[in-house]
Design a protein around this motif. Structure first.
Motif, short mmCIF file in Angstrom:
data_model
loop_
_atom_site.label_atom_id
_atom_site.label_comp_id
_atom_site.label_asym_id
_atom_site.label_seq_id
_atom_site.Cartn_x
_atom_site.Cartn_y
_atom_site.Cartn_z
N VAL A 497 -30.06 -145.65 18.13
CA VAL A 497 -30.41 -147.12 18.71
C VAL A 497 -31.62 -146.99 19.70
CG1 VAL A 497 -29.60 -148.70 20.11
CG2 VAL A 497 -28.19 -147.92 18.08
N PRO A 498 -31.77 -146.23 20.80
CA PRO A 498 -32.51 -146.02 21.78
C PRO A 498 -34.03 -145.61 21.09
CG PRO A 498 -30.70 -144.95 22.63
CD PRO A 498 -30.54 -145.12 21.11
N ILE A 499 -35.08 -146.02 21.65
CA ILE A 499 -36.36 -145.76 21.10
C ILE A 499 -37.09 -145.60 22.34
CG2 ILE A 499 -38.38 -146.72 19.81
CD1 ILE A 499 -36.85 -148.53 18.38
N THR A 500 -37.87 -144.43 22.23
CA THR A 500 -38.94 -143.93 22.99
C THR A 500 -40.27 -143.88 22.52
OG1 THR A 500 -37.14 -142.84 24.69
CG2 THR A 500 -39.65 -142.39 24.88
N CYS A 501 -41.39 -144.71 22.99
CA CYS A 501 -42.64 -144.61 22.52
C CYS A 501 -43.56 -144.09 23.55
CB CYS A 501 -43.18 -145.97 22.05
SG CYS A 501 -42.24 -146.70 20.66
N THR A 502 -44.03 -142.94 23.27
CA THR A 502 -44.94 -142.37 24.20
C THR A 502 -46.39 -142.56 23.78
OG1 THR A 502 -43.32 -140.72 24.41
CG2 THR A 502 -45.48 -140.03 25.48
N TRP A 503 -47.09 -143.12 24.87
CA TRP A 503 -48.34 -143.21 24.71
C TRP A 503 -49.30 -141.94 25.35
CZ3 TRP A 503 -50.24 -148.31 23.26
CH2 TRP A 503 -49.01 -149.16 23.13
N HIS A 504 -50.35 -141.52 24.15
CA HIS A 504 -50.97 -140.30 24.48
C HIS A 504 -52.53 -140.57 24.73
CE1 HIS A 504 -47.16 -138.27 22.90
NE2 HIS A 504 -47.68 -138.96 21.91
N ASN A 505 -52.94 -140.18 26.01
CA ASN A 505 -54.23 -140.47 26.49
C ASN A 505 -55.16 -139.21 26.48
OD1 ASN A 505 -52.95 -143.23 27.20
ND2 ASN A 505 -55.10 -143.68 27.06
N GLU A 506 -56.07 -139.16 26.20
CA GLU A 506 -57.01 -137.92 26.47
C GLU A 506 -58.35 -138.41 27.17
OE1 GLU A 506 -59.62 -134.62 23.61
OE2 GLU A 506 -59.01 -136.65 22.71
N TYR A 507 -58.70 -137.48 28.12
CA TYR A 507 -59.98 -137.71 28.78
C TYR A 507 -61.00 -137.02 28.25
CZ TYR A 507 -63.40 -138.45 32.73
OH TYR A 507 -64.29 -138.76 33.54
N VAL A 508 -61.82 -137.82 27.62
CA VAL A 508 -63.02 -137.39 26.64
C VAL A 508 -64.22 -137.14 27.41
CG1 VAL A 508 -64.33 -137.65 24.62
CG2 VAL A 508 -62.05 -138.58 24.65
N ASP A 509 -64.58 -135.75 27.40
CA ASP A 509 -65.84 -135.38 28.01
C ASP A 509 -67.24 -135.85 27.29
OD1 ASP A 509 -64.61 -134.04 30.21
OD2 ASP A 509 -64.55 -132.08 28.45
N PRO A 510 -68.31 -135.87 27.52
CA PRO A 510 -69.52 -136.42 26.78
C PRO A 510 -69.52 -135.32 25.65
CG PRO A 510 -69.96 -135.96 29.02
CD PRO A 510 -68.82 -135.56 29.21
N THR A 511 -70.12 -135.64 24.69
CA THR A 511 -70.55 -134.94 23.54
C THR A 511 -71.21 -133.65 23.94
OG1 THR A 511 -71.11 -137.15 22.26
CG2 THR A 511 -71.72 -134.76 21.32
N PRO A 512 -70.52 -132.72 23.57
CA PRO A 512 -70.89 -131.33 24.13
C PRO A 512 -72.26 -130.88 23.75
CG PRO A 512 -68.56 -131.29 23.26
CD PRO A 512 -69.26 -132.70 22.97
N ARG A 513 -73.06 -130.07 24.54
CA ARG A 513 -74.39 -129.62 24.29
C ARG A 513 -74.09 -128.14 24.58
NH1 ARG A 513 -76.98 -131.97 21.03
NH2 ARG A 513 -78.99 -130.61 21.51
N LEU A 514 -73.19 -127.54 24.09
CA LEU A 514 -72.91 -126.20 24.07
C LEU A 514 -73.47 -125.20 23.27
CD1 LEU A 514 -69.35 -126.15 25.62
CD2 LEU A 514 -71.34 -125.96 26.83
#
Length: 833
Positions: A497-514
């Protein structure tokens, strides 16, 4: 009660359907309720409930809340009366008696004064001369979870009455608000009271209409009818006349009437022009149910909870008999407001559903690169309730609590302290995560929603009504940041019966120039030493304008067959290679060097790698050719050749691609080979003149051939021989093809095994006394072969030879002493070497 599981019919969205009448107008009714939405398309449990025992009461009807005893005030001043009577006197009564579906009797209350003989009358008991509202419980037997079923019939006898002046609205618009409760008891199990409010409107008012000729409750409608019923822009009153013919509307009887001069309020009781084509007007009374779900909960045999939810009314007009419709038909006819026309009787069929009750908890975790975790603070994430209009989730949830994880990764997730009641199926619930700061671009960093996962109380994924994992369907919209729980499936046990919904967030760096590049530094490979070290460098350069993170780097050596990796060391300090603290443990994908380190703009980070390996020429697939490096047409090195090694960069972290991510160095085959020394002795010590061949297979094998120029004599010492370098970890056979003069040639080959640490005889017992191996700890080892002299026959006694014996003895003694002296000199030379 019991459960079975036939398929439930689909539940389309509730629709508003009003009859359009030009003559006698049918009454329109509905109930302003939270209407549940889409139904499951798969089988859902069906609860068998005997609703013959369903009962109801109407109670606590009041017209004012700001008095000390609202019920007594309503009974005294608004003439509220109950039927069938509950306990107490007329003025102190607060409820009807309980009625059941089998009784055929309504639980009802009447209200208001009526005119009789020129005066206003407040009756002592329930009266048909008053307006009244009643409810008759239904008799539905079988219901499906989430599907609408008939709860009962509502009746509004809307008579012209006089309201209590003290209960009229303070804004002077006339009319009054009446409120109370309706208690429903299903099968003596689910019992709850639904509060309601009745807007008893004034019968003198001004109606406006839209372009379709329907009543516009906002009061801003700009259209009206002409005397023929055509619709056009509403005329305006100008001095003593109308600006056009569009100044008509319908009265209670469905006849067209002109608006009063000056376009002021009209009186419904005086055939006023108040009604539109939809049968609505400003004098309609409106009943609103202010709560739609039961307080009490019923649990099935598996402990799964259910509640009764009101779904709405089906307009039944003046037909007092509500027939039990199939859920699909009922769903299509449900209306959102219970509106009754003045001076008429209206019946409505009240529908509800049994909904599974699930508790939802929200959580939040965040991720980011190594440099992000060192430099970026974790913000508070906020959420907005975007549930469907009319859903209990929209009304009851509010906006979910803000969440701020305490750190990076799932172990530092934040959990909402609140839980949210979700009706399933079709609860209409949806939540949106608000964007935290500017969204990331190619050149600027930012937060983005990377995923949502929903699990049940037993840890299993939450499924939708079609049996799919809900968070892997379009219920999750990462671009919009929304999670739609409307199609959440049913729980099969209390654990789910119980439901846990987890929001996943990512801190995105600028498009790499490596740029990631690998080079071969060199190796310490030495002929005759099969274990070697090979060194490499991995350089990560940041060509961008902001600090970047290298991301994970994985080293993956793929050496030629026969070369086995023993140990890998890695460090950004080359001096630490070979030290215990720089050992890297291998995994299925290779050797993980780092999870990521920051690289400043225009700077590089260098990682050094050392691979220790051992060459075994006897290994499967070994060839001398594979010890050399091989390149593709693009210049990249090929795996399985030489000291091949590659670096695997994290996706998106290497702008110039993998073409320069490989490196290789060749290995001399001599690394896996050793020579063997052979020493030949006879009865008088070292002897010369022997000839040897060496075989890489048993010489008795058909087709066996000796190694070409496999054994060479020492030009300075004819008793010493050296083989060509031979592959280690292999068996060989030494064959004496010519013995020194006066000696017997070896009758059998000498078999030996050549390993990295030296020579071992294959059959030491057979070779005992003839062949020995010197193991000095230094290579090459020496195989010493002792030949025996050929036997010489003695002459007859008294023969002529006898006379020569003294001379031969002297000569032999001289030769023996000379040979002994030569042997001593050769021994000294060998020891000197």
């Amino acid at each position: 009660m019991r459960l079975s599981a036939p398929a439930a019919p689909p539940r389309p969205a509730a629709a508003r359907r009003f009859p359009r009448l030009l003559g006698a107008l049918a009454l329109v009714l509905a109930c302003l309720l939270n209407v549940a939405h889409a139904a499951p398309s798969v089988a859902v449990p069906t609860m068998q409930v005997d609703l013959g025992a369903t009962s109801a009461q109407i109670h606590n009807v009041v017209t004012r809340q700001d008095v000390s005893n609202p019920e007594r005030y309503a009974n005294t001043h608004a003439c509220v009366r109950y039927s069938p009577r509950g306990g107490g006197s007329t003025l102190d009564m607060t409820t009807t008696a309980t009625v059941t579906s089998g009784s055929g009797q309504y639980a009802a209350f009447s209200y208001g004064r009526y005119r009789q003989n020129g005066r206003q009358v407040c009756p002592d008991d329930f009266s048909d001369q008053q307006s009244s509202v009643g409810f008759l419980p239904g008799d539905t037997r079988t219901v499906s979870v989430g599907a609408p079923f008939l709860i009962g019939t509502m009746h509004h006898h809307n008579a012209p009455i006089f309201t209590d002046p003290g209960s009229e609205r303070a804004d002077g618009s006339g009319g009054a608000l009446i409120s109370g409760g309706m208690e429903v008891d299903l099968a003596n199990t689910i019992r709850t009271s639904f509060p309601w409010t009745l807007d008893e409107t004034s019968n003198i008012c001004r109606s406006t209409f839209d372009a379709s000729g329907d009543y516009d409750p906002s009061g801003n409608g700009g259209y009206a009818f002409d005397s023929t019923g055509a619709i056009g822009p509403r005329a305006s009153w100008q001095f003593r006349g109308w600006s056009s013919d569009y100044h008509y509307a319908y009265d209670r009887s469905g006849r067209l009437r002109s608006f009063p001069a000056g376009d002021t309020s009209a009186s419904g009781s005086d055939d006023g022009a108040l009604y539109g084509l939809d049968g609505r007007s400003c004098e309609d009374d409106v009943l609103t149910m202010t709560a739609v779900s039961s307080d009490s909960v019923w649990a099935d045999a598996n402990g799964v909870p259910y509640k009764l939810v009101l779904r709405g009314f089906v307009n039944n007009g003046r037909n007092e008999t509500c027939t039990v419709m199939d859920p699909e038909t009922a769903e299509a006819r449900l209306e959102t407001s219970f509106v009754t026309q003045e001076n008429n009787d209206t019946y409505g069929c009240l529908y509800g559903s049994l909904e599974q009750v699930r508790q939802v908890t929200f959580a939040k975790d965040v991720s980011g690169s190594a440099i992000t975790q060192q430099t970026v603070g974790i913000p508070q994430f906020t959420y907005t309730n975007v549930s469907q209009t009319g859903s209990s989730a929209l009304e009851g949830w509010g906006d979910p609590s803000p969440l701020r994880p305490t750190g990076w990764g799932g172990e530092h997730a934040a959990t909402d302290p609140r839980t949210y009641e979700l009706f399933a199926p079709g609860g209409g619930a949806a939540v949106r995560e608000d964007q935290s700061g500017p969204a990331p671009t190619e050149s600027t960093p930012g937060w983005r929603l990377s995923g949502v996962t929903c699990t049940q109380g037993d840890g299993t994924p939450l499924l939708d009504q079609d049996g799919r994992v809900l968070d892997q369907t379009d219920a999750v919209n990462l671009d919009a940041g929304t999670l739609d729980l409307d199609r959440a499936g049913l729980a099969r046990s209390s654990a789910e019966v119980p439901i846990t919904c987890t929001w996943h967030n990512e801190y995105v760096d600028p498009t790499p120039r490596l740029r990631v590049e690998k080079t071969f530094i060199g190796s310490d490979a030495t002929a005759g030493t099969p274990t070697l070290n090979a060194d490499y460098a991995i350089t990560v350069t940041n060509d961008g304008s902001t600090a970047q993170d290298t991301g994970a780097l994985v080293d993956r050596p793929d050496l030629a067959p026969g070369l086995t990796v023993n140990t890998v060391w890695a460090s950004q300090d080359q001096g630490l290679l070979g030290q215990p603290q720089s050992v890297v443990q291998g995994a299925a994908d290779g050797y993980r060097l780092t999870e990521g380190v920051p690289v400043q703009p225009g700077q590089s980070q260098v990682f050094y790698v050392r691979v220790n390996a051992t060459l075994d020429p006897a290994a499967s697939g070994y060839t001398d050719e594979n010890l050399g490096c091989s390149q593709t047409g693009s210049g990249a090195y090929e795996a399985g050749h030489g000291l091949f090694n590659e670096v695997l960069a994290e996706d998106g972290k290497d702008v110039d691609g993998p073409g320069n991510n490989t490196a290789c160095g060749p290995v001399d085959p001599g690394v896996g080979r050793l020579p063997v020394t052979i020493h030949k002795t006879g009865v008088m010590g070292d002897v010369s003149g022997a000839v040897f061949d060496v075989y890489s297979m048993d010489p008795s094998t058909p087709g066996a051939a000796p190694v070409d120029r496999g054994v060479m004599v020492n030009p300075d010492d004819g008793s010493l021989f050296t083989t060509v370098p031979l592959d280690i970890n292999h068996d060989y056979w030494l064959v004496e093809t010519q013995a020194p003069a006066g000696h017997q040639r070896l009758s059998e080959p000498v078999g030996f095994h050549l390993a990295a640490d030296g020579v071992t005889l294959l059959d030491p017992e057979t070779a005992a006394g003839t062949v020995t191996v010197s193991r000095t700890g230094r290579v090459p080892d020496t195989i010493t072969i002792h030949d025996t002299a050929i036997a010489v026959p003695l002459p007859l006694t008294g023969g002529g030879l006898a006379r020569l014996l003294p001379a031969l003895g002297a000569a032999a003694l001289f030769a023996g002493s000379g040979a002994a002296a030569l042997h001593q000199r050769r021994a000294r030379r060998r020891n000197a070497r």
